[in-house]
Design a protein around this motif. Sequence first.
Motif: not given
Lengths: 281, 281
Positions: B134-136, B169, B173-174, B176-178, B181-182, B239, B242-243
């Motif tokens: 889910k979108d955090l 890194r 960018l995808f 990184r977005s998917a 944050p942990t 979602r 797509i992921v």
Amino acid sequence: STTFRALAGPDPVVGGAPAPEMAQRELARDLADQAVARLGPRLLPSAVPADVAEFRSSAGNAAGSLDVRRGAPGSSIDFMLQSSLHCKVPNGAINITSILIFLNALTDAPHFLLELIQGSPTSIVVILDLLPRKDLALHPDYLQKYYENTQIDQQRGKIEALPQARLYRSPSLFVRSACSPTAVMVSIECGQGGERALEEIVRGQLATVTQEVLQIWLDNCADSTAAMEETERDCLLKRDRIVRTKSIEVDLTANLPRMFDPDVSNRVITEIRKAFGVQES
Amino acid sequence: STTFRALAGPDPVVGGAPAPEMAQRELARDLADQAVARLGPRLLPSAVPADVAEFRSSAGNAAGSLDVRRGAPGSSIDFMLQSSLHCKVPNGAINITSILIFLNALTDAPHFLLELIQGSPTSIVVILDLLPRKDLALHPDYLQKYYENTQIDQQRGKIEALPQARLYRSPSLFVRSACSPTAVMVSIECGQGGERALEEIVRGQLATVTQEVLQIWLDNCADSTAAMEETERDCLLKRDRIVRTKSIEVDLTANLPRMFDPDVSNRVITEIRKAFGVQES
């Protein structure tokens, strides 16, 4: 702009301010000028009461300023907020500068966000982002449009390439989740005797990168409008509201009460909430 | 488990494998055993053809294995996928190990993901995450439940505290977005002569942290079910799709054709797509 005037009052803070602090203030002023020059009449005049535009603690150790300009009716600008907090501490002073330019629901384009937190004359935390307004994993086209095509990640790379840059990880998982994968989140640490080195970085690479990121935002986001279906707009509005509420919690409203008397910080927080369009949670 | 058998065939790769490579293989095997012990009958038997379970390049320089076990009907497990790729290069070998345990739409709990990419005997890239579904930023309750309450960020901290750890890194960018944050995204670099040091880290801190993260996932995600409204489930499914599609693009299907003949890599990619439930994009 009245933003930094609060720090130039009778307190001799400005005359005696160390160079990195002056550099930070000039960076923020130049950046605000760059935005105002481009947004022009899309920004209404400043709308905060005088006792919020500039404020101090009764003990005299802390001073701050807040400027909020709403977007003109019909524009996609929601508001531009500039704030500056200065607080003397035993071994120096803490300076926090923020520039936020938030858009409204006429567009789904990212917001602009800059925060500089200088905790010592030799170190500064930088948070610089085009704050996404959609779930990037669910919307790869959005990621491509605003983050890949603009090559904004190169700007992050420039700052992280500085030998003095250390990755800064916000202790708030929410803040980390809300930022884009191209956000600059670093602490620039110049070590003992590094006042001059920090000043040069702030005036040099940091000023350049913040200006370039703002320019990318001005060119790609500030003018954008987006046709949205109702459910799409509802989701955007809900997400905006959560991000705004949470940002306020972890950020400004967390710092202000530690620096200022309750009546002052309450007054300022009320104005910030008004700009953000959110109620106390 | 047949996962690593492909590397133990007539090619004398295993007997002469350098210690860090053996350590990586044992870490993955122990982790898979830990998952299988807990998930038990919720995993169906392996379902890949023999020529995908183990495969080689015709030139003999590359070997790989793939194991996919679907979740039993009625369970929230979608599949568990283990893969291992080994490819000799002029100065040594590249080893890529993946363990993914993905859940289906009976729950919105995060997936488990581990990837180890060893490009030299002295360095390894680690990607370890509970992949959010889910979108955090839109769902702070989800962030709190799976990431804050589980204190999983401490595990990331343990790996990043290693003096040999450098932040990795992803260029995508995808990706990184998917990730959450942990997520652990590091390159552990032990430098010249550091084979032994790397081996000790893989068998020590890395094995411990991957096991603890898997345990957190087993305790908090593997058994979970969630009642969802139809629009919520639609969003989750979209979602997920797509992921999954993007992950396959940037990851396995990008590496396989470089290492194996087209017929081999096509066969393997087809099985991976089948597991992921996505078509060629």
